[in-house]
Design a protein around this motif. Sequence first.
Motif, PDB file in Angstrom:
ATOM      1  N   LEU A 105       4.868   3.397 -21.254  1.00  0.00           N
ATOM      2  CA  LEU A 105       4.343   3.762 -19.939  1.00  0.00           C
ATOM      3  C   LEU A 105       4.522   5.249 -19.669  1.00  0.00           C
ATOM      4  O   LEU A 105       3.624   5.910 -19.152  1.00  0.00           O
ATOM      5  N   ALA A 106       5.683   5.788 -20.029  1.00  0.00           N
ATOM      6  CA  ALA A 106       5.944   7.221 -19.826  1.00  0.00           C
ATOM      7  C   ALA A 106       4.957   8.063 -20.628  1.00  0.00           C
ATOM      8  O   ALA A 106       4.418   9.057 -20.132  1.00  0.00           O
ATOM      9  N   LEU A 150       0.944   4.195  -8.836  1.00  0.00           N
ATOM     10  CA  LEU A 150      -0.374   3.566  -8.944  1.00  0.00           C
ATOM     11  C   LEU A 150      -0.834   3.560 -10.393  1.00  0.00           C
ATOM     12  O   LEU A 150      -1.345   2.550 -10.887  1.00  0.00           O
ATOM     13  N   GLN A 151      -0.625   4.654 -11.108  1.00  0.00           N
ATOM     14  CA  GLN A 151      -1.015   4.700 -12.519  1.00  0.00           C
ATOM     15  C   GLN A 151      -0.215   3.698 -13.340  1.00  0.00           C
ATOM     16  O   GLN A 151      -0.768   3.022 -14.212  1.00  0.00           O
ATOM     17  N   LEU A 152       1.077   3.575 -13.066  1.00  0.00           N
ATOM     18  CA  LEU A 152       1.902   2.605 -13.793  1.00  0.00           C
ATOM     19  C   LEU A 152       1.395   1.183 -13.568  1.00  0.00           C
ATOM     20  O   LEU A 152       1.260   0.403 -14.516  1.00  0.00           O
ATOM     21  N   VAL A 153       1.089   0.867 -12.325  1.00  0.00           N
ATOM     22  CA  VAL A 153       0.574  -0.478 -12.034  1.00  0.00           C
ATOM     23  C   VAL A 153      -0.781  -0.663 -12.702  1.00  0.00           C
ATOM     24  O   VAL A 153      -1.060  -1.709 -13.283  1.00  0.00           O
ATOM     25  N   TRP A 154      -1.636   0.363 -12.646  1.00  0.00           N
ATOM     26  CA  TRP A 154      -2.936   0.263 -13.319  1.00  0.00           C
ATOM     27  C   TRP A 154      -2.752   0.029 -14.816  1.00  0.00           C
ATOM     28  O   TRP A 154      -3.443  -0.804 -15.417  1.00  0.00           O
ATOM     29  N   LEU A 155      -1.829   0.752 -15.434  1.00  0.00           N
ATOM     30  CA  LEU A 155      -1.566   0.543 -16.864  1.00  0.00           C
ATOM     31  C   LEU A 155      -1.119  -0.893 -17.128  1.00  0.00           C
ATOM     32  O   LEU A 155      -1.499  -1.494 -18.134  1.00  0.00           O
ATOM     33  N   PHE A 203       0.827  -1.208   0.000  1.00  0.00           N
ATOM     34  CA  PHE A 203       0.000   0.000   0.000  1.00  0.00           C
ATOM     35  C   PHE A 203       0.860   1.256   0.000  1.00  0.00           C
ATOM     36  O   PHE A 203       0.527   2.243  -0.656  1.00  0.00           O
ATOM     37  N   SER A 204       1.960   1.217   0.712  1.00  0.00           N
ATOM     38  CA  SER A 204       2.866   2.365   0.746  1.00  0.00           C
ATOM     39  C   SER A 204       3.423   2.659  -0.644  1.00  0.00           C
ATOM     40  O   SER A 204       3.452   3.812  -1.079  1.00  0.00           O
ATOM     41  N   LEU A 205       3.850   1.629  -1.346  1.00  0.00           N
ATOM     42  CA  LEU A 205       4.362   1.820  -2.701  1.00  0.00           C
ATOM     43  C   LEU A 205       3.289   2.339  -3.642  1.00  0.00           C
ATOM     44  O   LEU A 205       3.557   3.155  -4.521  1.00  0.00           O
ATOM     45  N   LEU A 206       2.060   1.884  -3.460  1.00  0.00           N
ATOM     46  CA  LEU A 206       0.967   2.290  -4.338  1.00  0.00           C
ATOM     47  C   LEU A 206       0.371   3.641  -3.943  1.00  0.00           C
ATOM     48  O   LEU A 206      -0.493   4.159  -4.640  1.00  0.00           O
TER      49      LEU A 206
END
Length: 119
Positions: free
Chosen positions: A55-56, A39-44, A30-33
């Motif tokens: 990604l960028a 969070l957007q990168l993981v969502w992508l 949760f801290s990382l997200l």
Amino acid sequence: MSGRQQSSPAHDAHQHTPGVRELTAAASVFSLLSDPTRLQLVWLLTRGEADVTALAAACDAARPAVSQHLAKLRLAELVRARKDGRHVVYALTDGHLRRLVVEAIGHAQHQVSGEPWHD
């Protein structure tokens, strides 16, 4: 037949009460997200593999910043990387993280839009 819903074997493995180690590990995730760009990168990445350039561009961030975020996610074993020619392609490590992020974004969408809550 009882009214109790049967759970799948995959979910039964996760029904124990978490201990300090599991809670600490989950808090770390949760801290990382908690960073909007990560969070957007993981969502992508819930949509599939992607390289740093894609990604960028998708999150409108500088490539070096995205690389640093991905390095943190990789160090925490939330994403994995593989070489594809001259490109490094990133992917999520597991479905738990995918479902967590999709649900968190869905929750946020209800908060922002005012749509009624549901299960």
